[in-house]
Design a protein around this motif. Structure first.
Motif, PDB file in Angstrom:
ATOM      1  N   ALA A   1      44.759  38.383  29.031  1.00  0.00           N
ATOM      2  CA  ALA A   1      46.343  38.078  30.093  1.00  0.00           C
ATOM      3  C   ALA A   1      45.718  37.656  31.217  1.00  0.00           C
ATOM      4  N   PHE A   2      44.852  38.661  31.937  1.00  0.00           N
ATOM      5  CA  PHE A   2      45.025  38.166  33.392  1.00  0.00           C
ATOM      6  C   PHE A   2      43.511  37.395  33.851  1.00  0.00           C
ATOM      7  N   ASP A   3      42.847  37.163  32.824  1.00  0.00           N
ATOM      8  CA  ASP A   3      41.729  35.971  32.966  1.00  0.00           C
ATOM      9  C   ASP A   3      43.022  35.072  33.072  1.00  0.00           C
ATOM     10  N   PHE A   4      43.719  34.411  32.154  1.00  0.00           N
ATOM     11  CA  PHE A   4      44.522  33.450  31.639  1.00  0.00           C
ATOM     12  C   PHE A   4      45.380  33.233  33.294  1.00  0.00           C
ATOM     13  N   TYR A   5      46.027  34.066  33.520  1.00  0.00           N
ATOM     14  CA  TYR A   5      46.556  33.539  34.595  1.00  0.00           C
ATOM     15  C   TYR A   5      45.967  33.438  36.080  1.00  0.00           C
ATOM     16  N   LEU A   6      44.829  33.909  36.263  1.00  0.00           N
ATOM     17  CA  LEU A   6      43.898  33.453  37.089  1.00  0.00           C
ATOM     18  C   LEU A   6      43.366  32.800  36.977  1.00  0.00           C
ATOM     19  N   ASP A   7      43.174  31.745  35.877  1.00  0.00           N
ATOM     20  CA  ASP A   7      42.684  30.703  35.866  1.00  0.00           C
ATOM     21  C   ASP A   7      43.673  29.378  36.565  1.00  0.00           C
ATOM     22  N   LYS A   8      45.019  30.021  35.647  1.00  0.00           N
ATOM     23  CA  LYS A   8      45.682  29.166  35.866  1.00  0.00           C
ATOM     24  C   LYS A   8      46.908  28.763  36.907  1.00  0.00           C
ATOM     25  N   LEU A   9      46.183  29.886  38.300  1.00  0.00           N
ATOM     26  CA  LEU A   9      47.004  29.808  38.944  1.00  0.00           C
ATOM     27  C   LEU A   9      45.691  29.301  40.371  1.00  0.00           C
ATOM     28  N   LYS A  10      43.897  28.757  39.653  1.00  0.00           N
ATOM     29  CA  LYS A  10      43.437  28.908  40.968  1.00  0.00           C
ATOM     30  C   LYS A  10      43.531  26.891  41.716  1.00  0.00           C
ATOM     31  N   ARG A  11      44.629  26.431  41.093  1.00  0.00           N
ATOM     32  CA  ARG A  11      44.778  24.560  41.517  1.00  0.00           C
ATOM     33  C   ARG A  11      45.497  25.013  42.819  1.00  0.00           C
ATOM     34  N   PHE A  12      46.559  26.374  42.637  1.00  0.00           N
ATOM     35  CA  PHE A  12      47.808  26.135  43.254  1.00  0.00           C
ATOM     36  C   PHE A  12      47.504  27.558  44.593  1.00  0.00           C
ATOM     37  N   CYS A  13      46.503  28.215  44.771  1.00  0.00           N
ATOM     38  CA  CYS A  13      46.006  29.291  45.376  1.00  0.00           C
ATOM     39  C   CYS A  13      44.631  29.582  45.411  1.00  0.00           C
ATOM     40  N   ASP A  14      44.262  29.853  47.081  1.00  0.00           N
ATOM     41  CA  ASP A  14      43.114  30.932  46.433  1.00  0.00           C
ATOM     42  C   ASP A  14      43.671  32.325  46.185  1.00  0.00           C
ATOM     43  N   LEU A  15      43.585  33.239  45.249  1.00  0.00           N
ATOM     44  CA  LEU A  15      43.937  34.070  44.836  1.00  0.00           C
ATOM     45  C   LEU A  15      43.205  35.930  45.279  1.00  0.00           C
ATOM     46  N   LYS A  16      42.999  36.591  45.184  1.00  0.00           N
ATOM     47  CA  LYS A  16      42.062  37.823  45.630  1.00  0.00           C
ATOM     48  C   LYS A  16      43.070  39.215  44.794  1.00  0.00           C
ATOM     49  N   ILE A  17      42.203  39.499  44.105  1.00  0.00           N
ATOM     50  CA  ILE A  17      43.098  40.736  43.312  1.00  0.00           C
ATOM     51  C   ILE A  17      42.396  42.096  44.060  1.00  0.00           C
ATOM     52  N   SER A  18      42.590  42.951  44.745  1.00  0.00           N
ATOM     53  CA  SER A  18      41.400  44.286  45.185  1.00  0.00           C
ATOM     54  C   SER A  18      42.085  45.335  44.611  1.00  0.00           C
ATOM     55  N   PHE A  19      41.347  45.790  43.513  1.00  0.00           N
ATOM     56  CA  PHE A  19      41.305  46.704  43.237  1.00  0.00           C
ATOM     57  C   PHE A  19      40.617  48.161  43.788  1.00  0.00           C
ATOM     58  N   VAL A  20      41.675  49.022  44.389  1.00  0.00           N
ATOM     59  CA  VAL A  20      41.739  50.173  45.495  1.00  0.00           C
ATOM     60  C   VAL A  20      41.337  51.520  44.136  1.00  0.00           C
ATOM     61  N   ARG A  21      40.176  52.221  44.534  1.00  0.00           N
ATOM     62  CA  ARG A  21      40.500  54.023  43.454  1.00  0.00           C
ATOM     63  C   ARG A  21      41.859  54.569  43.271  1.00  0.00           C
ATOM     64  N   LEU A  22      41.550  54.311  42.103  1.00  0.00           N
ATOM     65  CA  LEU A  22      42.821  55.564  41.975  1.00  0.00           C
ATOM     66  C   LEU A  22      42.850  57.305  42.800  1.00  0.00           C
ATOM     67  N   GLY A  23      44.055  57.392  42.773  1.00  0.00           N
ATOM     68  CA  GLY A  23      44.051  58.896  43.924  1.00  0.00           C
ATOM     69  C   GLY A  23      43.261  59.956  43.269  1.00  0.00           C
ATOM     70  N   GLY A  24      43.122  59.798  41.770  1.00  0.00           N
ATOM     71  CA  GLY A  24      42.952  61.733  41.318  1.00  0.00           C
ATOM     72  C   GLY A  24      43.099  61.276  39.715  1.00  0.00           C
ATOM     73  N   ASP A  25      42.701  62.401  39.068  1.00  0.00           N
ATOM     74  CA  ASP A  25      43.386  62.445  37.734  1.00  0.00           C
ATOM     75  C   ASP A  25      44.650  63.279  38.402  1.00  0.00           C
ATOM     76  N   ILE A  26      45.011  62.273  37.030  1.00  0.00           N
ATOM     77  CA  ILE A  26      46.469  62.802  37.154  1.00  0.00           C
ATOM     78  C   ILE A  26      46.780  64.603  36.459  1.00  0.00           C
ATOM     79  N   ASN A  27      46.051  64.340  36.012  1.00  0.00           N
ATOM     80  CA  ASN A  27      45.925  65.930  35.449  1.00  0.00           C
ATOM     81  C   ASN A  27      45.373  67.239  35.767  1.00  0.00           C
ATOM     82  N   LYS A  28      44.494  67.114  37.364  1.00  0.00           N
ATOM     83  CA  LYS A  28      43.857  67.686  38.169  1.00  0.00           C
ATOM     84  C   LYS A  28      44.726  68.071  39.590  1.00  0.00           C
ATOM     85  N   THR A  29      45.255  66.575  39.735  1.00  0.00           N
ATOM     86  CA  THR A  29      45.451  66.464  40.773  1.00  0.00           C
ATOM     87  C   THR A  29      46.990  66.536  41.111  1.00  0.00           C
ATOM     88  N   SER A  30      47.665  67.129  42.007  1.00  0.00           N
ATOM     89  CA  SER A  30      48.986  66.567  42.119  1.00  0.00           C
ATOM     90  C   SER A  30      49.574  65.612  42.809  1.00  0.00           C
TER      91      SER A  30
END
Length: 152
Positions: free
Chosen positions: A18-47
């Protein structure tokens, strides 16, 4: 037109098509950048506060002082026509940046810093699903702006 979406984590295998499908569809309309950042920690070990603080630092590093629209459970619910109007107006101003919170949400500081907060629904979605829904609404918004039929 440049649009960036900043989101903690990554896309899991079951949502990748689904992610790839919409990225492909959006190419003709805009220059889209998805910036993934690191998760803040393990929810079982970090507050929750430490995780949100860590994710905030990662997001702020990507934002570099830019204004942004926050996808937020407590934001204003808008329909697709309002979203397309927001999209059109923001793109006339220049680039557009969206921020999506991680699995535990978003820090209050980022919530306060956001230029606008919108909610996709009263329902709660995973950050991955929120990203897919945002991509779909971007595609729909561009179709509305260009007076094109949505269904393909």
């Amino acid at each position: 037109m440049k649009i960036e979406v900043i989101v903690p984590g990554k896309i899991s295998k079951h949502l990748k098509s689904a992610f790839d499908f919409y990225l492909d569809k959006l190419k003709r309309f805009c220059d889209l950048k998805i910036s993934f950042v690191r998760l803040g920690g393990d929810i079982n070990k970090t507050s929750k506060s430490v995780i949100l603080n860590n994710e905030e630092k990662e997001i702020l590093n990507k934002l570099k002082g830019r204004s942004f629209v926050l996808l937020d459970l407590y934001g204003k619910q808008i329909d697709s026509l309002e979203f397309s109007s927001l999209l059109k107006n923001k793109l006339l101003e220049g680039n557009l940046c969206f921020v999506i919170g991680g699995p535990l949400g978003i820090s209050e500081n980022l919530r306060r810093m956001s230029e606008k907060r919108i909610s996709l629904s009263k329902l709660t979605f995973t950050h991955e699903m929120a990203l897919i829904l945002l991509l779909e609404q971007l595609f729909r918004g561009f179709k509305i702006i260009n007076n094109e039929k949505y269904h393909y």
